[in-house]
Design an enzyme around this catalytic site. Structure first.
Site, PDB file in Angstrom:
ATOM      1  N   ASP A 202       0.712 -10.380  -1.055  1.00 44.23           N
ATOM      2  CA  ASP A 202       0.254  -9.006  -0.875  1.00 44.23           C
ATOM      3  C   ASP A 202       0.040  -8.806   0.616  1.00 44.23           C
ATOM      4  OD1 ASP A 202      -1.068  -6.613  -0.681  1.00 44.23           O
ATOM      5  OD2 ASP A 202      -2.890  -7.307  -1.707  1.00 44.23           O
TER       6      ASP A 202
ATOM      7  N   LYS B   4       0.861  -2.579   9.449  1.00 48.14           N
ATOM      8  CA  LYS B   4       1.563  -2.018   8.294  1.00 48.14           C
ATOM      9  C   LYS B   4       1.675  -0.490   8.387  1.00 48.14           C
ATOM     10  CE  LYS B   4       1.288  -2.405   3.248  1.00 48.14           C
ATOM     11  NZ  LYS B   4       0.393  -2.858   2.171  1.00 48.14           N
TER      12      LYS B   4
ATOM     13  N   GLU C 100       2.682  -2.254  -5.118  1.00 48.19           N
ATOM     14  CA  GLU C 100       1.334  -2.810  -5.262  1.00 48.19           C
ATOM     15  C   GLU C 100       0.639  -2.390  -6.561  1.00 48.19           C
ATOM     16  OE1 GLU C 100      -0.202  -1.703  -1.470  1.00 48.19           O
ATOM     17  OE2 GLU C 100       0.983  -3.239  -0.462  1.00 48.19           O
TER      18      GLU C 100
ATOM     19  N   ASP D  59      -4.966   2.811  -6.388  1.00 49.41           N
ATOM     20  CA  ASP D  59      -4.950   1.762  -5.354  1.00 49.41           C
ATOM     21  C   ASP D  59      -5.219   2.395  -3.997  1.00 49.41           C
ATOM     22  OD1 ASP D  59      -4.400  -0.219  -3.553  1.00 49.41           O
ATOM     23  OD2 ASP D  59      -2.394  -0.691  -4.309  1.00 49.41           O
TER      24      ASP D  59
END
Lengths: 609, 500
Positions: free
Chosen positions: A8, A70, A171, A193
């Site tokens: 992850d 990211k 994810e 999420d």
């Protein structure tokens, strides 16, 4: 069966997991932590620092420490999101040769996939150390709402890190996998999420060993970072009000404020009030020092970030109505991501879906666990589970007038493909340029440009007579590929892909090579480190026995000779113990072991006598 | 509603059977209607009783609600292939419709009035036999699994070297070959259903089999392309069926197609029926024409022979002397036959002599006397035979001999007996015989005792009853009662008549 890890790769933290004997497990890093900060720094000596070490030195080395990389991955330098982040970013962001985002750390410019690769590499080492074997394959997660460029860039990062990324999965889907793994039920669930940098919401149907995504939506620029920025802004404005000083140009102060904001935000998930205390935050040119001391209450935090939470709820609302799902159809709400610890988030989500969110999953670990489950499902025949994911964005092309023509609708199950027939508009036209985009806007320019595809070497013919069938495919990774065929001749048509962002193939393979070298280097140093510890242990053991052995053996010339030889061995070892040469260390270990054995023999004889 | 041979019967449990005046035969038949639920034909065969009697008794039992019938339908109405196809198509459409109504097909009532009008030509929605056979058609649960088609073991596309089990390869190709010809439900391997869960489960099952991830890193050769296409197809079927609007529209279309197929098949079947009828009519006509020709030829031949014989006789027996001498020859032969007890042959010879010399009255007398005796004897033999058969219980066969006796000696009693027994097999001649017997009585030619007269009337009554002419039967029974009120069968018959 080969080992495939699940990673992850988060905005703030990265987690690696593996399925061991059928049980998904998070692998702790060297420090014993299950999560590793997604931070990379270059120290003054030019050393690369990743994870906790990078985080610890961030305040003192703010301009050379990258966090939240990211947020930039697969994005163009001129995108509004990038420019908004640049304002508060303590490290230097520069434009790359392909319009992509690059980061300057000390005297070197890194592409974003490289930065991510450093983190992946670190986690790869963590896994290798834990498993005692090489790890070459991985399943990496990305936010469901990532577009093709972002997915491709993430895959590139994996490649640079020397990993064969066998699958990119979403994810929230991964979270649902971990939630439903090994359970025999039929349920419709929603995964909410909210991570460090991105927000995703996915609706899934789980049952019969199939995890089917019905619909997904999100915002790739909405997460904990944005909450922290709000707190930071508030602190800056408070500070400015009281001292008249704007700290925005002080990178170190900004980094301290960022840390403090994050800490305060996390604390307020537990406590009702948090004290932000930053002494000597700013020293003016005339030597005046200012301290920051502010009290932040949970209510105040909720007030300044309420709209962000509301944005996530709006997206949930849209997703449900797009998928024609009523909240009452849902069996469970799964909360994923560190941000879902925030009481306001839990309250709003609970109220919106009309149920208490599921408490059974660990918001930080669940995604990596899911990735490891998918990894094992792919390579392990005994795992009879299947993931049916969807493409989060519509895929299409730009047509005359700058309009966007959809070929594959959003929320279509992948893998999927669609074909479109192109014809020439001029006599003897030999090439056709096709702009491929992703997005939901009718106006092509508002959507994400994935690439320009040029059909070349068309056969010369009057206009409209050459018909080329172009097939656009989206793989199970959510990655787009294009193939073309001349309809009349059946000939495969060559396609040239012009990269619009990210790295070219040449750059990529060079980086892969470089990083492979780095991996070898790291491995050797680790071996040396182990040998070093062992040698030190041996020396201290020998030194302990020296007085006894000397007493016994110094009576004979043979004994004296042996003792002086042993002393020479130990002295040499002490001198060379910090050598990085594994061969030398091996020799030292060997001779020390021999000496120690001899000493032990002498001591045991003495004690019998 | 008359009972049919193939009607199946079952007992209706009842306590109060006394007072219904059941005959031993009826009680016996009722006892044979057991759990095996015999058909009427079964009972006729097993009981050894005349079919008509069995049917009548059973009909009465049905009327008294001691027995009820379960109507069983003939399988295929016309036996023609097309009709079978039509019924299959119809069943298909019906199943689809029924399944989509979300449940099993209701069982229709066990019996159906026979008076239902025959299928009207061009009726908007014809419901041939198959519709009725729905009563016994067990439909699978909607959304239940269909059998997976498999290709032949020797299919050249199968490859033992691939990482895909042979069975799986055969199943995959089996479905692949059917792409484009199966409907969306069939592709998903389920019967039509509105159950979204069942559709999803079926799709998930197929996904696990077809999705490329199921073969990650496996060498499956060309099957990869096949599986990709199958996954896409399964996906498309799922997407269509999962939306209720699309599914409803699709089902409408399927039904339309099935209806059309059914109509085509039915039209074919009607056409086939028409052709067969036409062929049969032509065949019949040809046979009739042939027979007519043969009969005509035979008649002509007979006439020709007669003419020749008469001419020959005439030429031969021109003189009275010659005729008388020939007649004497016949008389001698006749006397010899009489001595041998061959009265029939003797009567014939007397007749020949009489024909040769009509003026001889004694020849005529001898002929009538011998003929009467011959008939008496013939009747006697026939009655013997008939009684023997009756004793053995074969009353239907016996009718033939009673009839012969009545023909040979048309006395009232003989005719009455013939009437009663002919009526048993539903023979229309029975009425003629009964009338004949009553005519003889009316003329008063026979001498008969009161008991005999009563018996004759009872027999006539029985004949009429059996033929369903209850009113006439009643008159006869009343006449018999006048002659002999203690006649043994009289009371039972009167009771029966009352119930009937």
């Amino acid at each position: 069966m080969e080992t495939v890890v699940g990673i992850d790769l988060g905005t703030s933290n990265t987690v690696v997991a593996i399925v061991e004997d059928g049980i998904p497990t998070v692998i702790p890093n060297k420090g014993g932590y299950k999560t590793t900060p997604s931070m990379v720094a270059i120290s003054e000596s030019g050393k690369r620092l990743v994870g906790h070490i990078a985080k610890r030195q961030a305040v003192t080395n703010a301009s050379n420490t990258v966090y939240a990389a990211k947020r930039f991955i697969g994005r163009k330098f001129d995108s509004p999101m990038v420019s908004s982040v640049m304002q508060t970013c303590p490290y230097a962001i520069v434009e790359g040769p392909h319009g992509d985002v690059r980061v300057q750390l000390r005297d070197h410019v890194y592409s974003v996939p490289e930065i991510s690769a450093f983190i992946l590499q670190e986690l790869r080492l963590v896994a290798e150390q834990y498993l005692g074997e090489e790890v070459e394959k991985a399943v990496i997660t990305v936010p469901a709402y990532f577009n093709d460029n972002q997915r491709q860039a993430t895959k590139d990062a994996g490649r640079i890190a020397g990993l064969d990324v066998i699958r990119i999965i979403n994810e929230p889907t991964a979270a649902a996998l971990a939630y439903g793994f090994g359970k025999d039920f039929e349920r419709k669930v929603v995964v909410y999420d909210l991570g460090g940098g991105t927000f995703d919401v996915s609706i899934l149907d789980i049952g019969n060993g199939v995890f089917e995504v019905i619909s997904t939506a999100g915002d790739t620029f909405l997460g904990g970072e944005d909450f922290d920025l709000r707190v930071m802004d508030w602190l800056i404005s408070q500070f400015q009000e009281k001292t008249g000083v704007d700290v925005r140009d002080d990178r170190m102060a900004l980094q301290r404020l960022r840390d403090a904001a994050e800490k305060a935000r996390c604390e307020l998930s537990m406590a009702r009030e948090s004290l932000v205390d930053l002494p000597f935050l700013y020293t003016t040119a005339n030597g005046e020092t200012h301290h920051l001391q502010e009290r932040l209450t949970r209510d105040a935090l909720e007030q300044m970030t309420g709209d962000l939470v509301q944005r996530t709820v709006d997206i949930c609302q849209r997703t449900l109505s797009d998928a024609k799902v009523d909240p009452s159809d849902l069996d469970d709400v799964i909360l994923v991501g560190g941000m879902t610890r925030m009481p306001l988030v839990q309250k709003e989500v609970g109220e919106f879906f009309g149920m208490e969110p599921c408490k059974g999953v660990h918001p930080d670990e669940v995604v990596a666990l899911g990735a490891s489950i998918q990894a094992s499902a792919l390579v392990d025949d005994s795992q009879d589970l299947l993931l049916l994911d969807v493409t989060p964005h519509s895929l299409g092309i730009m047509i005359v007038g700058g309009f966007f023509h959809t070929l594959i609708e959003q929320n279509t199950t992948v893998p999927t493909s669609a074909s479109h027939i192109f014809t020439t508009v001029r006599d003897n036209q030999t090439s056709v340029k096709i702009l491929v985009l992703q997005g939901e806007s009718e106006d092509a320019t508002q959507n994400e440009l994935l690439g320009e595809f040029v059909l070349t070497d068309l056969r010369p013919a009057p206009r409209g007579q050459v018909e080329v069938k172009v097939t656009f495919s989206i793989s199970a990774d959510g990655i787009v590929s294009v193939a073309a065929q001349d309809l009349e001749t059946g000939r495969e048509q060559s396609i040239t892909v012009t990269a619009t962002s990210g790295l070219t193939e040449d750059e990529l393979s060079k980086l892969v090579e470089e990083s492979a070298g780095y991996m070898v280097e790291v491995r050797q140093s680790e071996e040396a480190e182990r040998a070093n510890q062992k040698i030190k242990g041996l020396i201290s053991e020998i030194n302990k026995l020296f007085p006894t052995v000397e007493g016994v053996m110094s009576g004979t010339s043979f004994g004296r000779d042996a003792i002086s030889k042993a002393r020479a061995v130990v002295e040499r070892a002490e001198g060379e113990v910090d050598s990085k040469d594994v061969r030398v260390l091996g020799e030292l270990t060997e001779s020390l072991e021999r000496t120690l054995n001899m000493f032990k023999g002498v001591v045991s004889k003495t004690s019998i006598e | 509603m008359a009972l049919q041979g193939e009607d199946r019967l079952e007992r209706v449990p009842r306590e109060d059977m006394e007072g219904l005046g059941l005959t031993p035969q009826e009680l016996f038949l009722m006892s044979r209607v057991d759990d095996a639920k015999p058909t009427v034909d079964d009972l006729i065969r097993e009981s050894g009783l005349p079919a008509k009697q069995v049917k009548d008794s059973l009909a009465r039992l049905v009327d008294l609600e001691l027995v009820r019938r379960i109507r069983v339908q003939r399988r295929v109405p016309t036996g023609s292939h097309d009709a079978a196809a039509a019924s299959v198509a119809n069943r298909h459409a019906r199943r689809l419709r029924a399944a989509l109504q979300g449940g099993r097909v209701d069982s229709r009532p066990a019996t159906r009035p026979d008076s239902r009008p025959a299928e009207a030509e061009g009726a908007p929605e014809p419901r041939p036999e198959a519709e009725r056979s729905g009563a016994h058609m067990v439909l699978p649960e909607p959304g239940s699994a269909l059998e997976t088609p498999m290709v032949d073991e020797r299919d050249p596309r199968l490859d033992a070297d691939l990482d895909l089990p042979m069975e799986r390869q055969r199943a995959v190709l089996g479905i692949y070959d059917k792409l484009g010809t199966v409907n969306h439900f069939e592709l998903l391997g389920i019967t039509p259903t509105n159950d979204v869960g069942a559709i999803r489960r079926a799709y998930h099952k197929l996904s696990r089999r077809f999705h490329p991830d199921a073969y990650y890193g496996k060498n499956i050769g060309d099957f990869r392309v096949v599986l990709e296409e199958l996954f896409k197809a399964a996906r498309a079927s799922h997407d269509l069926l999962i939306s209720s609007e699309k599914r409803d529209a699709y089902v409408e279309r399927l039904l339309e197609i099935e209806r059309h197929k059914m109509q085509v098949a039915e039209a074919k079947s009607r056409e086939a029926d028409r052709r067969r009828e036409m062929r049969e009519a032509l065949e019949r006509q040809r046979i009739e024409a042939l027979e007519a020709k043969r009969n005509e030829a035979a008649r002509r031949e007979r006439e020709e022979r007669d003419r020749r014989r008469k001419a020959k006789m005439h030429s031969r027996l021109v003189g009275r002397e010659a005729r008388e001498s020939k007649a004497r020859e016949h008389i001698r032969a006749a006397e010899a036959e009489l001595r041998a007890d061959n009265y029939g042959a003797a009567a014939g010879l007397f007749r020949l002599a009489m024909d040769l010399v009509p003026e001889r009255a004694d020849y005529h007398e001898r002929w009538t006397k011998t003929l009467t005796e011959a008939n008496r004897r013939r009747a006697h033999v026939a009655l013997e035979n008939a009684r023997g058969l009756v004793e053995r219980g074969n009353e239907v066969e016996a009718a033939h001999f009673f009839e012969e006796a009545a023909r040979a000696e048309p006395t009232a009693i003989n005719q009455a007996r013939a009437a009663a027994y002919l009526a048993l097999r539903g023979d229309g001649k029975a009425v003629d015989r009964a009338r004949g017997a009553l005519e003889v009585l009316r003329k008063g030619e026979d001498e008969a005792t009161a008991e005999e007269l009563a018996e004759i009337h009872v027999l006539c009554a029985e004949a009429y009853m059996r033929l369903g002419q209850l009113h006439t039967a009643k008159t006869q029974l009343e006449a018999a009662k006048d002659y002999d009120p203690r006649h043994p069968r009289l009371t039972i018959l009167l009771k029966k008549l009352k119930v009937g």
